[in-house]
Design an enzyme around this catalytic site. Structure first.
Site, PDB file in Angstrom:
ATOM      1  N   ASP A 208      94.441  28.734  25.547  1.00 26.96           N
ATOM      2  CA  ASP A 208      94.377  29.997  26.267  1.00 26.96           C
ATOM      3  C   ASP A 208      95.623  30.040  27.153  1.00 26.96           C
ATOM      4  O   ASP A 208      96.325  29.028  27.307  1.00 26.96           O
ATOM      5  CB  ASP A 208      93.086  30.030  27.102  1.00 26.96           C
ATOM      6  CG  ASP A 208      92.807  31.406  27.692  1.00 26.96           C
ATOM      7  OD1 ASP A 208      93.537  32.358  27.375  1.00 26.96           O
ATOM      8  OD2 ASP A 208      91.859  31.517  28.480  1.00 26.96           O
TER       9      ASP A 208
ATOM     10  N   ASP B 155      95.879  32.207  30.521  1.00 24.29           N
ATOM     11  CA  ASP B 155      95.548  32.328  31.944  1.00 24.29           C
ATOM     12  C   ASP B 155      94.697  31.155  32.411  1.00 24.29           C
ATOM     13  O   ASP B 155      93.644  30.860  31.851  1.00 24.29           O
ATOM     14  CB  ASP B 155      94.796  33.638  32.197  1.00 24.29           C
ATOM     15  CG  ASP B 155      95.648  34.847  31.878  1.00 24.29           C
ATOM     16  OD1 ASP B 155      96.742  34.958  32.450  1.00 24.29           O
ATOM     17  OD2 ASP B 155      95.229  35.663  31.024  1.00 24.29           O
TER      18      ASP B 155
END
Length: 502
Positions: A85, A87
């Protein structure tokens, strides 16, 4: 079997120390006082003994903040593909981002949703909330649940005001919340803003921390000014305000990357190591390409895309993982638009948009144990506060004393003499104070992200259910070989506790 100590009287008779009141007709007033004195003294001596023992105990070793913790056995030799991912996984944000999101959400709430201008003076309160909390959209309270869906008393707030235990029980009639109230009729259904399937919404994303702050601040303003409001409408308006603020946030952060993103000099060596070990890398993020590109250029360099075999932006997780069919599309970096062509293979260097995990698997052949995906980001929670608190000597002393004091209370709680009960009540009050002291060092309102007083939190249960390993930063894997096997430690059941620890 009940075992009691006996006292030798003048008549050469023996009598249970804790139940002398059964023999009142045979014991003088002076003897009663003497027995009571001995009974109190016994408790006081037991307390001193266990306190001395606790003070002499060696404190536990520090938790290594760079360690990787295993929930399940994981052999890295089997892992051929590493997914990430963006963030709070590759990009770890500074506290300044919370202030930015809160302020943008507050402005949107006033300008677009026509909330009172007075809320512009409501400042963000850092450290008020932790992630993983639940917001009851029906009752308008923010609360913390453990893994058994029990409410943690002392961690239920309406606005900025804590509710007493009695007020909580008036609201819910029971300390345990029915699973349908928390998870809805379909337990696997995602709790989205558009289709909430339960009365409660878990705010598990770190972006939701400023959102919770805004909810509580505005609710507090309404409560103080006796303004009637609908909790679900408030939740939806603030959720939409924060969400509508994200494009503005993306532009501001992209223009001032170093102000909002922590620079991690180990990220590039981490990618180099994986590529040199012939591992495949992919990125799946909900964030837009321009925003991700600026952050990755800052952390890794302009050639960052060369490390990744597949790049998917605006994936719309969790729908990326749950939707059966949603076409994957190509994003044209030059024009900033999406191309309509059918995607029949995934090519390195091409930016993709949306899609599903099913398509990713079908187009790459990546499946099962050969893929390790880093997401759901518990990293910042561990790195910022939790491990540092666990390693604090004062915390360790309090945690040790809490365990031993609890055992002392349990061992001596059954004597019914009023003076003994007063001593036990004093011990109970001390225990309550220590439990709260331990809670407050994590977060004064809600305590640790990962546990209530003695159980894992609801958030922890989900983490341990879905995660094989977790750590404070993904680059901590540099301390381990790419062929390392992580082994979970044997958990202790309640009936095993004595044999393991006493």
């Amino acid at each position: 079997m009940l075992l009691c100590r006996f006292i030798n009287s003048n008549k050469n008779k023996f009598k249970p120390k804790c139940i002398y009141t059964l023999f009142d007709t045979h014991v003088s007033h002076k003897a009663k006082i003497l027995l009571r004195f001995h009974s109190q003294k016994r408790l006081e001596e037991a307390y001193k003994l266990i306190k001395t023992k606790c003070q002499s105990k060696k404190l536990p070793k520090d938790v290594n903040p760079k360690a990787v913790f295993a929930c399940n056995e994981l052999d890295l030799k089997e892992v051929k593909v590493y997914g990430f991912d963006y963030d709070y996984t590759l990009a770890c944000y500074k506290p300044s981002l919370d202030y930015l999101l809160y302020n943008l959400g507050r402005e949107t709430l006033i300008e677009q949703f026509k909330y009172p201008q007075e809320i512009a003076s409501l400042e963000y309160k850092p450290g008020f909330a932790v992630r993983g909390l639940h917001y009851d959209i029906e009752k308008g309270v923010l609360l913390k649940l453990d893994s058994f869906l029990q409410i943690q008393f002392g961690s239920v707030y309406k606005g900025l005001t804590p509710l007493s235990n009695e007020e909580v029980l008036q609201l819910y009639k029971n300390r345990i919340i029915p699973i349908a109230y928390v998870e809805g009729p379909h337990r696997n259904a995602s709790l989205t803003l558009q289709e909430p399937s339960s009365k409660m919404v878990q705010l598990a994303d770190l972006f939701s921390v400023p959102e919770m702050g805004l909810i509580c601040n505005v609710a507090d303003y309404f409560e103080r000014n006796h303004i009637d409001y609908h909790p679900e409408i408030l939740f939806r308006d603030i959720k939409n305000s924060i969400r509508n603020s994200h494009p503005i946030m993306h532009k501001i952060v992209a223009q001032n990357v170093s102000e909002y993103i922590e620079y991690n000099e180990k990220l590039k060596p981490f990618f180099d190591r994986l590529v040199n070990a012939n591992k495949k890398l992919f990125l799946v993020t909900n964030s837009p390409y321009g925003f991700v590109n600026k952050g990755m250029e800052f952390m890794v360099g302009r050639n960052w895309k060369e490390y990744f075999d597949v790049l998917i932006v605006q994936a719309r997780k969790p729908k990326f993982f749950t939707d059966i069919s949603r076409p994957i599309r190509v994003f044209d970096e030059q024009s900033g638009t999406h191309i309509w062509d059918r995607v029949v293979k995934l090519e390195k260097g091409t930016i993709y948009y949306e899609g599903t995990v099913k398509q990713l698997q079908e187009l790459t052949g990546w499946r099962g144990h050969q893929v390790l995906y880093f997401g759901d980001h518990p990293y910042s929670d561990l790195a910022d506060h939790e491990i540092a608190t666990l390693n604090n000597p004062e915390f360790k002393k309090n945690a040790n004393w809490l365990q031993m004091l609890t055992q002392l209370i349990e061992d001596h709680q059954d004597c019914e003499d009023p003076d003994e009960q007063r001593i036990l009540a004093r011990w109970m009050a001390e225990r309550d104070k220590i439990r709260n002291d331990i809670k407050y060092v994590f977060n004064e309102q809600f305590g640790s992200v990962f546990r209530t007083y003695h159980n894992p939190t609801y958030f922890s249960r989900r983490l341990f259910r879905f995660a094989d390993i977790y750590t404070s930063n993904i680059t901590n894997l540099l301390h381990y070989s790419v062929n390392h096997t992580f082994y979970p430690r044997r958990g202790v059941m309640p009936h095993e506790y004595i044999s393991y620890f006493v």
